[in-house]
Write a protein that holds these residues in place. Sequence first.
Motif, PDB file in Angstrom:
ATOM      1  N   LYS A  37      56.834  56.252  31.825  1.00  0.00           N
ATOM      2  CA  LYS A  37      57.780  56.796  32.800  1.00  0.00           C
ATOM      3  C   LYS A  37      57.137  56.796  34.190  1.00  0.00           C
ATOM      4  N   ASN A  53      60.675  49.578  40.856  1.00  0.00           N
ATOM      5  CA  ASN A  53      60.663  48.224  40.315  1.00  0.00           C
ATOM      6  C   ASN A  53      59.207  47.792  40.213  1.00  0.00           C
ATOM      7  N   GLU A 110      70.275  61.925  44.614  1.00  0.00           N
ATOM      8  CA  GLU A 110      69.664  60.658  44.229  1.00  0.00           C
ATOM      9  C   GLU A 110      68.249  60.902  43.716  1.00  0.00           C
ATOM     10  N   GLU A 113      64.015  54.943  41.823  1.00  0.00           N
ATOM     11  CA  GLU A 113      63.826  54.031  40.702  1.00  0.00           C
ATOM     12  C   GLU A 113      62.802  52.996  41.149  1.00  0.00           C
ATOM     13  N   LYS A 140      68.684  55.826  43.393  1.00  0.00           N
ATOM     14  CA  LYS A 140      69.891  55.666  42.580  1.00  0.00           C
ATOM     15  C   LYS A 140      70.642  56.992  42.534  1.00  0.00           C
ATOM     16  N   ILE A 163      61.078  50.532  45.657  1.00  0.00           N
ATOM     17  CA  ILE A 163      61.752  51.766  45.239  1.00  0.00           C
ATOM     18  C   ILE A 163      63.149  51.805  45.837  1.00  0.00           C
ATOM     19  N   GLU A 196      62.211  62.752  37.119  1.00  0.00           N
ATOM     20  CA  GLU A 196      63.497  63.051  37.752  1.00  0.00           C
ATOM     21  C   GLU A 196      63.778  64.546  37.826  1.00  0.00           C
TER      22      GLU A 196
END
Length: 121
Positions: free
Chosen positions: A4, A50, A45, A48, A29, A26, A8
């Motif tokens: 992870k 990558n 938001e 996320e 989302k 980043i 969040e």
Amino acid sequence: KPAKKVDEDACIGCGGCANVCPTNAIEMKKLASPVKLTDSWTKTEVPELNSLKCVVCYYCHDFCPVFLLYGKKGTIHPNTVGNQEVDVSELINQPVKISDDKLKVISQYLSDKTILKNRED
């Protein structure tokens, strides 16, 4: 399965990590349901990451206000954020004395429009 990258639950959704990422790895989302953290702050938001674009510079982690201001684990990390329990609403309401060196770093990022690409004028 990859570890992870974003906690969040502990994240306050400020977008600082996405703003300072030099490779645009980043993206923020939208949450299906916004989370009210305090009377004046609602998280809408979360970041996320990558991993294919990430160069593991740790700017995201180091700029995270949960890490930078409160000394807790950053809510985003290129490797893993681990398991943590952070009551963000208590942290946000807690007065914080920001050291001069941290203020310089924050003001540099906030004043540099090439870094803060998600900021509206």
